[in-house]
Design a protein around this motif. Sequence first.
Motif, PDB file in Angstrom:
ATOM      1  N   GLY A  20     -34.404 -10.248 -33.533  1.00  0.00           N
ATOM      2  CA  GLY A  20     -35.223  -9.887 -34.685  1.00  0.00           C
ATOM      3  C   GLY A  20     -35.815  -8.493 -34.596  1.00  0.00           C
ATOM      4  O   GLY A  20     -36.246  -7.922 -35.597  1.00  0.00           O
ATOM      5  N   PHE A  21     -35.816  -7.912 -33.393  1.00  0.00           N
ATOM      6  CA  PHE A  21     -36.319  -6.552 -33.244  1.00  0.00           C
ATOM      7  C   PHE A  21     -35.463  -5.573 -34.051  1.00  0.00           C
ATOM      8  O   PHE A  21     -35.953  -4.542 -34.494  1.00  0.00           O
ATOM      9  N   ILE A  22     -34.200  -5.907 -34.254  1.00  0.00           N
ATOM     10  CA  ILE A  22     -33.323  -5.065 -35.070  1.00  0.00           C
ATOM     11  C   ILE A  22     -33.801  -5.080 -36.524  1.00  0.00           C
ATOM     12  O   ILE A  22     -33.866  -4.045 -37.182  1.00  0.00           O
ATOM     13  N   ILE A  23     -34.163  -6.253 -36.999  1.00  0.00           N
ATOM     14  CA  ILE A  23     -34.611  -6.401 -38.385  1.00  0.00           C
ATOM     15  C   ILE A  23     -35.940  -5.685 -38.606  1.00  0.00           C
ATOM     16  O   ILE A  23     -36.173  -5.105 -39.653  1.00  0.00           O
ATOM     17  N   LYS A  24     -36.803  -5.711 -37.614  1.00  0.00           N
ATOM     18  CA  LYS A  24     -38.133  -5.114 -37.732  1.00  0.00           C
ATOM     19  C   LYS A  24     -38.190  -3.683 -37.201  1.00  0.00           C
ATOM     20  O   LYS A  24     -39.256  -3.152 -36.953  1.00  0.00           O
ATOM     21  N   ARG A  25     -37.036  -3.044 -37.029  1.00  0.00           N
ATOM     22  CA  ARG A  25     -36.989  -1.733 -36.370  1.00  0.00           C
ATOM     23  C   ARG A  25     -37.817  -0.666 -37.074  1.00  0.00           C
ATOM     24  O   ARG A  25     -38.416   0.166 -36.412  1.00  0.00           O
ATOM     25  N   ALA A  26     -37.906  -0.674 -38.393  1.00  0.00           N
ATOM     26  CA  ALA A  26     -38.695   0.341 -39.102  1.00  0.00           C
ATOM     27  C   ALA A  26     -40.177   0.184 -38.771  1.00  0.00           C
ATOM     28  O   ALA A  26     -40.872   1.165 -38.487  1.00  0.00           O
ATOM     29  N   LYS A  27     -40.655  -1.046 -38.791  1.00  0.00           N
ATOM     30  CA  LYS A  27     -42.059  -1.306 -38.462  1.00  0.00           C
ATOM     31  C   LYS A  27     -42.325  -0.964 -36.997  1.00  0.00           C
ATOM     32  O   LYS A  27     -43.336  -0.327 -36.677  1.00  0.00           O
ATOM     33  N   ILE A  87     -49.330   1.939 -21.652  1.00  0.00           N
ATOM     34  CA  ILE A  87     -48.325   0.878 -21.757  1.00  0.00           C
ATOM     35  C   ILE A  87     -48.426   0.218 -23.125  1.00  0.00           C
ATOM     36  O   ILE A  87     -49.508  -0.128 -23.584  1.00  0.00           O
ATOM     37  N   LEU A  88     -47.284   0.051 -23.749  1.00  0.00           N
ATOM     38  CA  LEU A  88     -47.188  -0.701 -25.000  1.00  0.00           C
ATOM     39  C   LEU A  88     -46.191  -1.822 -24.766  1.00  0.00           C
ATOM     40  O   LEU A  88     -45.003  -1.589 -24.577  1.00  0.00           O
ATOM     41  N   LEU A  89     -46.682  -3.044 -24.728  1.00  0.00           N
ATOM     42  CA  LEU A  89     -45.839  -4.218 -24.500  1.00  0.00           C
ATOM     43  C   LEU A  89     -45.543  -4.868 -25.844  1.00  0.00           C
ATOM     44  O   LEU A  89     -46.458  -5.174 -26.602  1.00  0.00           O
ATOM     45  N   MET A  90     -44.269  -5.065 -26.122  1.00  0.00           N
ATOM     46  CA  MET A  90     -43.858  -5.682 -27.379  1.00  0.00           C
ATOM     47  C   MET A  90     -43.154  -6.989 -27.075  1.00  0.00           C
ATOM     48  O   MET A  90     -42.315  -7.044 -26.175  1.00  0.00           O
ATOM     49  N   SER A  91     -43.509  -8.029 -27.824  1.00  0.00           N
ATOM     50  CA  SER A  91     -42.945  -9.352 -27.589  1.00  0.00           C
ATOM     51  C   SER A  91     -42.565 -10.010 -28.904  1.00  0.00           C
ATOM     52  O   SER A  91     -43.273  -9.874 -29.900  1.00  0.00           O
ATOM     53  N   GLY A  92     -41.453 -10.723 -28.875  1.00  0.00           N
ATOM     54  CA  GLY A  92     -41.049 -11.552 -30.009  1.00  0.00           C
ATOM     55  C   GLY A  92     -41.568 -12.960 -29.777  1.00  0.00           C
ATOM     56  O   GLY A  92     -41.302 -13.570 -28.743  1.00  0.00           O
ATOM     57  N   LYS A 104     -52.152  -2.610 -24.365  1.00  0.00           N
ATOM     58  CA  LYS A 104     -51.854  -2.799 -25.800  1.00  0.00           C
ATOM     59  C   LYS A 104     -50.598  -3.643 -25.937  1.00  0.00           C
ATOM     60  O   LYS A 104     -49.611  -3.427 -25.245  1.00  0.00           O
ATOM     61  N   ARG A 105     -50.680  -4.621 -26.830  1.00  0.00           N
ATOM     62  CA  ARG A 105     -49.565  -5.549 -27.000  1.00  0.00           C
ATOM     63  C   ARG A 105     -49.316  -5.777 -28.479  1.00  0.00           C
ATOM     64  O   ARG A 105     -50.248  -5.986 -29.254  1.00  0.00           O
ATOM     65  N   LEU A 106     -48.055  -5.744 -28.854  1.00  0.00           N
ATOM     66  CA  LEU A 106     -47.658  -6.047 -30.218  1.00  0.00           C
ATOM     67  C   LEU A 106     -46.819  -7.311 -30.202  1.00  0.00           C
ATOM     68  O   LEU A 106     -45.833  -7.398 -29.473  1.00  0.00           O
ATOM     69  N   LEU A 107     -47.238  -8.298 -30.975  1.00  0.00           N
ATOM     70  CA  LEU A 107     -46.488  -9.545 -31.105  1.00  0.00           C
ATOM     71  C   LEU A 107     -45.808  -9.565 -32.467  1.00  0.00           C
ATOM     72  O   LEU A 107     -46.442  -9.321 -33.497  1.00  0.00           O
ATOM     73  N   TYR A 108     -44.517  -9.816 -32.442  1.00  0.00           N
ATOM     74  CA  TYR A 108     -43.752  -9.858 -33.680  1.00  0.00           C
ATOM     75  C   TYR A 108     -43.281 -11.279 -33.949  1.00  0.00           C
ATOM     76  O   TYR A 108     -42.893 -11.990 -33.034  1.00  0.00           O
ATOM     77  N   LYS A 109     -43.326 -11.667 -35.201  1.00  0.00           N
ATOM     78  CA  LYS A 109     -42.856 -12.993 -35.609  1.00  0.00           C
ATOM     79  C   LYS A 109     -41.340 -12.959 -35.742  1.00  0.00           C
ATOM     80  O   LYS A 109     -40.800 -12.942 -36.850  1.00  0.00           O
ATOM     81  N   CYS A 110     -40.676 -12.901 -34.590  1.00  0.00           N
ATOM     82  CA  CYS A 110     -39.212 -12.851 -34.568  1.00  0.00           C
ATOM     83  C   CYS A 110     -38.727 -13.292 -33.192  1.00  0.00           C
ATOM     84  O   CYS A 110     -39.523 -13.521 -32.294  1.00  0.00           O
ATOM     85  N   GLY A 111     -37.421 -13.401 -33.069  1.00  0.00           N
ATOM     86  CA  GLY A 111     -36.806 -13.694 -31.789  1.00  0.00           C
ATOM     87  C   GLY A 111     -36.301 -12.413 -31.158  1.00  0.00           C
ATOM     88  O   GLY A 111     -36.673 -11.313 -31.566  1.00  0.00           O
ATOM     89  N   HIS A 112     -35.428 -12.559 -30.176  1.00  0.00           N
ATOM     90  CA  HIS A 112     -34.908 -11.421 -29.430  1.00  0.00           C
ATOM     91  C   HIS A 112     -34.170 -10.434 -30.344  1.00  0.00           C
ATOM     92  O   HIS A 112     -34.436  -9.236 -30.314  1.00  0.00           O
TER      93      HIS A 112
END
Length: 65
Positions: free
Chosen positions: A46-53, A9-14, A36-44
């Motif tokens: 913002g996942f579009i902006i960070k799509r490459a990462k 499981i890979l949980l991703m959260s803004g 495993k969890r990935l926290l991104y410094k963005c909102g809902h």
Amino acid sequence: MPLIHKDKILLMSGMYDKYVHIEDTSILWEAWGMPKRLLYKCGHSGFIIKRAKIYKEVISFIKGL
């Protein structure tokens, strides 16, 4: 608890998500045994902006399975 092992499981959260709040994803993460969890410094959206990462991190996670 999910039906699959937490190592798969890979949980991703803004962190600033106004739709799926970080408090709710933290509760879910803990209930699932802290996979495993990935926290991104963005909102809902913002996942579009960070799509490459995100793409690179997801591919890396999948290759590690």
